[in-house]
Design a protein around this motif. Structure first.
Motif, PDB file in Angstrom:
ATOM      1  N   ARG A   1     -11.928 -17.897  -9.125  1.00  8.99           N
ATOM      2  CA  ARG A   1     -13.274 -17.578  -8.659  1.00  8.99           C
ATOM      3  C   ARG A   1     -13.933 -18.765  -7.965  1.00  8.99           C
ATOM      4  NH1 ARG A   1     -11.768 -12.845  -8.492  1.00  8.99           N
ATOM      5  NH2 ARG A   1     -13.670 -12.667  -7.254  1.00  8.99           N
ATOM      6  N   GLY A   2     -13.539 -19.991  -8.287  1.00  9.95           N
ATOM      7  CA  GLY A   2     -14.114 -21.152  -7.617  1.00  9.95           C
ATOM      8  C   GLY A   2     -13.566 -21.357  -6.226  1.00  9.95           C
ATOM      9  N   THR A   3     -12.299 -20.984  -6.012  1.00  9.85           N
ATOM     10  CA  THR A   3     -11.675 -21.139  -4.706  1.00  9.85           C
ATOM     11  C   THR A   3     -12.202 -20.114  -3.711  1.00  9.85           C
ATOM     12  OG1 THR A   3      -9.664 -21.881  -5.832  1.00  9.85           O
ATOM     13  CG2 THR A   3      -9.454 -21.290  -3.519  1.00  9.85           C
ATOM     14  N   GLY A   4     -12.407 -18.888  -4.170  1.00 11.95           N
ATOM     15  CA  GLY A   4     -12.768 -17.784  -3.285  1.00 11.95           C
ATOM     16  C   GLY A   4     -13.992 -18.003  -2.412  1.00 11.95           C
ATOM     17  N   PRO A   5     -15.164 -18.366  -2.992  1.00 12.05           N
ATOM     18  CA  PRO A   5     -16.370 -18.436  -2.159  1.00 12.05           C
ATOM     19  C   PRO A   5     -16.322 -19.522  -1.095  1.00 12.05           C
ATOM     20  CG  PRO A   5     -16.813 -19.233  -4.383  1.00 12.05           C
ATOM     21  CD  PRO A   5     -15.472 -18.586  -4.412  1.00 12.05           C
ATOM     22  N   LEU A   6     -15.704 -20.660  -1.398  1.00  7.64           N
ATOM     23  CA  LEU A   6     -15.612 -21.737  -0.408  1.00  7.64           C
ATOM     24  C   LEU A   6     -14.922 -21.256   0.861  1.00  7.64           C
ATOM     25  CD1 LEU A   6     -14.646 -24.864  -2.560  1.00  7.64           C
ATOM     26  CD2 LEU A   6     -16.683 -24.618  -1.145  1.00  7.64           C
TER      27      LEU A   6
ATOM     28  N   ILE B   1      -1.912  -6.090  -2.329  1.00  3.49           N
ATOM     29  CA  ILE B   1      -0.679  -6.197  -3.116  1.00  3.49           C
ATOM     30  C   ILE B   1      -0.354  -7.667  -3.358  1.00  3.49           C
ATOM     31  CG2 ILE B   1       1.820  -5.840  -3.071  1.00  3.49           C
ATOM     32  CD1 ILE B   1       1.253  -3.193  -1.587  1.00  3.49           C
ATOM     33  N   GLY B   2      -0.479  -8.493  -2.317  1.00  7.35           N
ATOM     34  CA  GLY B   2      -0.247  -9.922  -2.485  1.00  7.35           C
ATOM     35  C   GLY B   2      -1.189 -10.548  -3.493  1.00  7.35           C
ATOM     36  N   TYR B   3      -2.467 -10.157  -3.425  1.00  2.85           N
ATOM     37  CA  TYR B   3      -3.467 -10.666  -4.374  1.00  2.85           C
ATOM     38  C   TYR B   3      -3.118 -10.281  -5.806  1.00  2.85           C
ATOM     39  CZ  TYR B   3      -7.699  -9.835  -7.171  1.00  2.85           C
ATOM     40  OH  TYR B   3      -8.605  -9.743  -8.195  1.00  2.85           O
ATOM     41  N   LYS B   4      -2.745  -9.025  -6.016  1.00  3.72           N
ATOM     42  CA  LYS B   4      -2.476  -8.550  -7.378  1.00  3.72           C
ATOM     43  C   LYS B   4      -1.184  -9.153  -7.942  1.00  3.72           C
ATOM     44  CE  LYS B   4      -3.498  -4.287  -6.036  1.00  3.72           C
ATOM     45  NZ  LYS B   4      -3.747  -2.828  -6.007  1.00  3.72           N
ATOM     46  N   LEU B   5      -0.194  -9.359  -7.094  1.00  2.00           N
ATOM     47  CA  LEU B   5       1.041 -10.004  -7.553  1.00  2.00           C
ATOM     48  C   LEU B   5       0.762 -11.429  -8.013  1.00  2.00           C
ATOM     49  CD1 LEU B   5       3.581  -8.806  -4.827  1.00  2.00           C
ATOM     50  CD2 LEU B   5       3.599  -8.175  -7.253  1.00  2.00           C
TER      51      LEU B   5
ATOM     52  N   LEU C   1      -5.511   4.542  -1.545  1.00  2.00           N
ATOM     53  CA  LEU C   1      -4.318   3.870  -1.024  1.00  2.00           C
ATOM     54  C   LEU C   1      -3.963   2.619  -1.825  1.00  2.00           C
ATOM     55  CD1 LEU C   1      -5.080   4.167   2.805  1.00  2.00           C
ATOM     56  CD2 LEU C   1      -3.422   5.498   1.471  1.00  2.00           C
ATOM     57  N   ASP C   2      -4.981   1.876  -2.234  1.00  2.00           N
ATOM     58  CA  ASP C   2      -4.721   0.628  -2.956  1.00  2.00           C
ATOM     59  C   ASP C   2      -4.079   0.875  -4.317  1.00  2.00           C
ATOM     60  OD1 ASP C   2      -5.041  -2.303  -3.217  1.00  2.00           O
ATOM     61  OD2 ASP C   2      -6.450  -1.782  -4.813  1.00  2.00           O
ATOM     62  N   GLY C   3      -4.280   2.062  -4.863  1.00  2.55           N
ATOM     63  CA  GLY C   3      -3.740   2.354  -6.189  1.00  2.55           C
ATOM     64  C   GLY C   3      -2.355   2.961  -6.199  1.00  2.55           C
ATOM     65  N   LEU C   4      -1.691   3.051  -5.047  1.00  2.36           N
ATOM     66  CA  LEU C   4      -0.411   3.765  -4.990  1.00  2.36           C
ATOM     67  C   LEU C   4       0.804   2.906  -5.335  1.00  2.36           C
ATOM     68  CD1 LEU C   4      -0.914   5.914  -1.746  1.00  2.36           C
ATOM     69  CD2 LEU C   4      -1.198   6.615  -4.138  1.00  2.36           C
ATOM     70  N   ILE C   5       0.772   1.620  -5.042  1.00  2.00           N
ATOM     71  CA  ILE C   5       1.979   0.786  -5.118  1.00  2.00           C
ATOM     72  C   ILE C   5       2.175   0.132  -6.485  1.00  2.00           C
ATOM     73  CG2 ILE C   5       3.219  -1.149  -4.100  1.00  2.00           C
ATOM     74  CD1 ILE C   5       2.928   1.293  -2.282  1.00  2.00           C
ATOM     75  N   PHE C   6       1.130  -0.500  -7.017  1.00  2.00           N
ATOM     76  CA  PHE C   6       1.304  -1.297  -8.235  1.00  2.00           C
ATOM     77  C   PHE C   6       1.721  -0.473  -9.449  1.00  2.00           C
ATOM     78  CE2 PHE C   6       0.588  -5.102 -10.773  1.00  2.00           C
ATOM     79  CZ  PHE C   6       0.878  -6.095  -9.850  1.00  2.00           C
ATOM     80  N   PRO C   7       1.289   0.794  -9.584  1.00  2.00           N
ATOM     81  CA  PRO C   7       1.801   1.581 -10.715  1.00  2.00           C
ATOM     82  C   PRO C   7       3.317   1.722 -10.713  1.00  2.00           C
ATOM     83  CG  PRO C   7      -0.153   2.612  -9.823  1.00  2.00           C
ATOM     84  CD  PRO C   7       0.201   1.489  -8.889  1.00  2.00           C
ATOM     85  N   LEU C   8       3.946   1.768  -9.535  1.00  2.00           N
ATOM     86  CA  LEU C   8       5.406   1.865  -9.455  1.00  2.00           C
ATOM     87  C   LEU C   8       6.054   0.587  -9.966  1.00  2.00           C
ATOM     88  CD1 LEU C   8       5.729   3.541  -5.935  1.00  2.00           C
ATOM     89  CD2 LEU C   8       5.728   4.651  -8.183  1.00  2.00           C
ATOM     90  N   LEU C   9       5.473  -0.569  -9.629  1.00  2.00           N
ATOM     91  CA  LEU C   9       5.987  -1.847 -10.128  1.00  2.00           C
ATOM     92  C   LEU C   9       5.820  -1.935 -11.646  1.00  2.00           C
ATOM     93  CD1 LEU C   9       4.515  -4.269  -7.416  1.00  2.00           C
ATOM     94  CD2 LEU C   9       6.798  -3.242  -7.487  1.00  2.00           C
TER      95      LEU C   9
ATOM     96  N   THR D   1      -4.250 -17.298  -5.607  1.00  2.00           N
ATOM     97  CA  THR D   1      -4.975 -16.043  -5.817  1.00  2.00           C
ATOM     98  C   THR D   1      -6.385 -16.153  -5.249  1.00  2.00           C
ATOM     99  OG1 THR D   1      -3.714 -15.702  -7.858  1.00  2.00           O
ATOM    100  CG2 THR D   1      -5.665 -14.338  -7.530  1.00  2.00           C
ATOM    101  N   GLY D   2      -7.029 -17.310  -5.444  1.00  2.00           N
ATOM    102  CA  GLY D   2      -8.370 -17.519  -4.906  1.00  2.00           C
ATOM    103  C   GLY D   2      -8.397 -17.437  -3.383  1.00  2.00           C
ATOM    104  N   ILE D   3      -7.355 -17.942  -2.750  1.00  2.00           N
ATOM    105  CA  ILE D   3      -7.255 -17.834  -1.288  1.00  2.00           C
ATOM    106  C   ILE D   3      -7.165 -16.363  -0.881  1.00  2.00           C
ATOM    107  CG2 ILE D   3      -5.779 -18.332   0.697  1.00  2.00           C
ATOM    108  CD1 ILE D   3      -5.064 -20.991  -0.724  1.00  2.00           C
ATOM    109  N   PHE D   4      -6.377 -15.596  -1.625  1.00  2.00           N
ATOM    110  CA  PHE D   4      -6.262 -14.169  -1.322  1.00  2.00           C
ATOM    111  C   PHE D   4      -7.571 -13.431  -1.598  1.00  2.00           C
ATOM    112  CE2 PHE D   4      -1.885 -14.594  -0.423  1.00  2.00           C
ATOM    113  CZ  PHE D   4      -1.461 -13.400   0.138  1.00  2.00           C
ATOM    114  N   VAL D   5      -8.343 -13.881  -2.585  1.00  2.00           N
ATOM    115  CA  VAL D   5      -9.668 -13.294  -2.820  1.00  2.00           C
ATOM    116  C   VAL D   5     -10.530 -13.453  -1.572  1.00  2.00           C
ATOM    117  CG1 VAL D   5     -11.827 -13.547  -4.101  1.00  2.00           C
ATOM    118  CG2 VAL D   5      -9.649 -13.530  -5.325  1.00  2.00           C
ATOM    119  N   ALA D   6     -10.498 -14.657  -0.986  1.00  2.00           N
ATOM    120  CA  ALA D   6     -11.272 -14.900   0.233  1.00  2.00           C
ATOM    121  C   ALA D   6     -10.771 -14.041   1.385  1.00  2.00           C
ATOM    122  CB  ALA D   6     -11.187 -16.380   0.611  1.00  2.00           C
ATOM    123  N   ILE D   7      -9.452 -13.904   1.492  1.00  2.00           N
ATOM    124  CA  ILE D   7      -8.875 -13.099   2.576  1.00  2.00           C
ATOM    125  C   ILE D   7      -9.272 -11.639   2.430  1.00  2.00           C
ATOM    126  CG2 ILE D   7      -6.723 -12.256   3.583  1.00  2.00           C
ATOM    127  CD1 ILE D   7      -5.468 -14.968   2.816  1.00  2.00           C
TER     128      ILE D   7
END
Length: 300
Positions: free
Chosen positions: A107-112, A84-88, A200-208, A169-175
């Motif tokens: 995408r550049g932040t994530g792999p590092l 949810i944090g990543y998608k927000l 489960l991952d698809g339940l919250i964001f549709p409400l937002l 967002t890149g940090i959250f990709v890594a997380i």
């Protein structure tokens, strides 16, 4: 199928399959990112995508795969919070900045960070040559972002906010990459994790997204939005499912690095399909990204 996948974990066959899955994730993720940033509000698009893949996953999670072990429920709860944090953050970044700038920064932040996290969590270690490959790949991706910055006209304050959100967002990709790898390894059946992840991952964001849709004075065509959500849901299974399975079969860091060749694939799609001009600068940066991925994969 499950027994065969479990039997090749940590083997050369598993490594090759993981490499193929990570590259498949790279291709599909480039398409997925473009879908979310496309013609509709990114919040609505993400909500439509999540609703579709939750509905698709529900019968498999509830009636087909084995139910999760008791220790998996806290893991799923943590997974939902992280995603949810990543998608927000991603929606806020796409809302403020051009896709060609935001996407490469993410995408550049994530792999590092993922490579470092995988070393801490899973005890994975990269050779000096592989680290050179990671730096080449991330450097090339950041170079694409910098090059694309010269091609956009945007308010400086808005641009700074978009880049800051893209880094976050890149940090959250890594997380989430590291956490999901831990989750899919924590259950006996990897398809149990995948089915319940998408459900489960698809339940919250549709409400937002629904709340945002209702507040709009000029609402988009609902049929077209849901159609895009259906297509995005199918692509999400390929994109996220492939990379998660790759992290079960082989090293998390290598899968994460290979997935980020999606920036090259996105540029190639623009060149071959949309007839965009690549030029020498972007071509060299793309070659650096591809070379970095090859070094990581074969330099261990």
């Amino acid at each position: 199928m499950t027994e065969w996948l479990l039997s090749i974990e940590g083997t050369e066959t598993g490594r090759l399959l993981a490499m193929g899955l990570a590259l498949l994730a790279a291709f599909s993720h480039a398409v997925f990112g473009a879908l979310q940033k496309g013609r509709f509000d990114p919040w609505l698009t993400r909500g439509a995508i999540d609703a579709n893949y939750a509905l698709m996953a529900a019968p498999f999670a509830l009636f087909v795969v084995p139910w999760p072990e008791p220790h998996m429920w806290p893991i799923f709860a943590g997974m939902m919070v992280i995603h949810i944090g990543y998608k927000l953050l991603q929606a806020m970044a796409y809302e403020r900045g051009a896709y060609t700038v935001v996407y490469p920064v993410v995408r550049g932040t994530g792999p590092l960070i993922t490579v470092i996290a995988a070393g801490i969590v899973f005890g994975e270690h990269f050779s000096a040559l592989q680290w050179l490959g990671v730096l080449a790949l991330s450097g090339g991706i950041f170079g694409l972002a910098a090059f694309n910055l010269t091609r956009v006209n945007i308010d400086p304050a808005r641009l700074r906010a978009a880049i800051a959100l893209a880094f976050a967002t890149g940090i959250f990709v890594a997380i989430y990459t590291t956490y999901d790898a831990y989750g899919i390894r924590a259950t006996a059946n990897p398809f149990t994790f995948l089915a319940w992840f998408f459900f489960l991952d698809g339940l919250i964001f549709p409400l937002l997204a629904l709340r945002r849709f209702r507040a709009m004075s000029n609402r988009p065509n609902l049929g077209a939005l849901l159609k895009r959500g259906f297509i995005g849901g199918l692509i999400a299974y390929i994109s996220f499912g492939s990379v998660m399975m790759a992290t079960r079969l082989d090293k998390v860091g290598e899968a994460a690095v290979l997935r980020e060749t999606s920036t090259v694939i996105a540029a190639l799609i623009g060149w071959l399909v949309l007839k965009e001009t690549v030029g020498w600068t972007r071509g060299l940066l793309m070659a650096g990204i591809a070379l970095g991925a090859i070094i990581v994969e074969f330099g261990g």
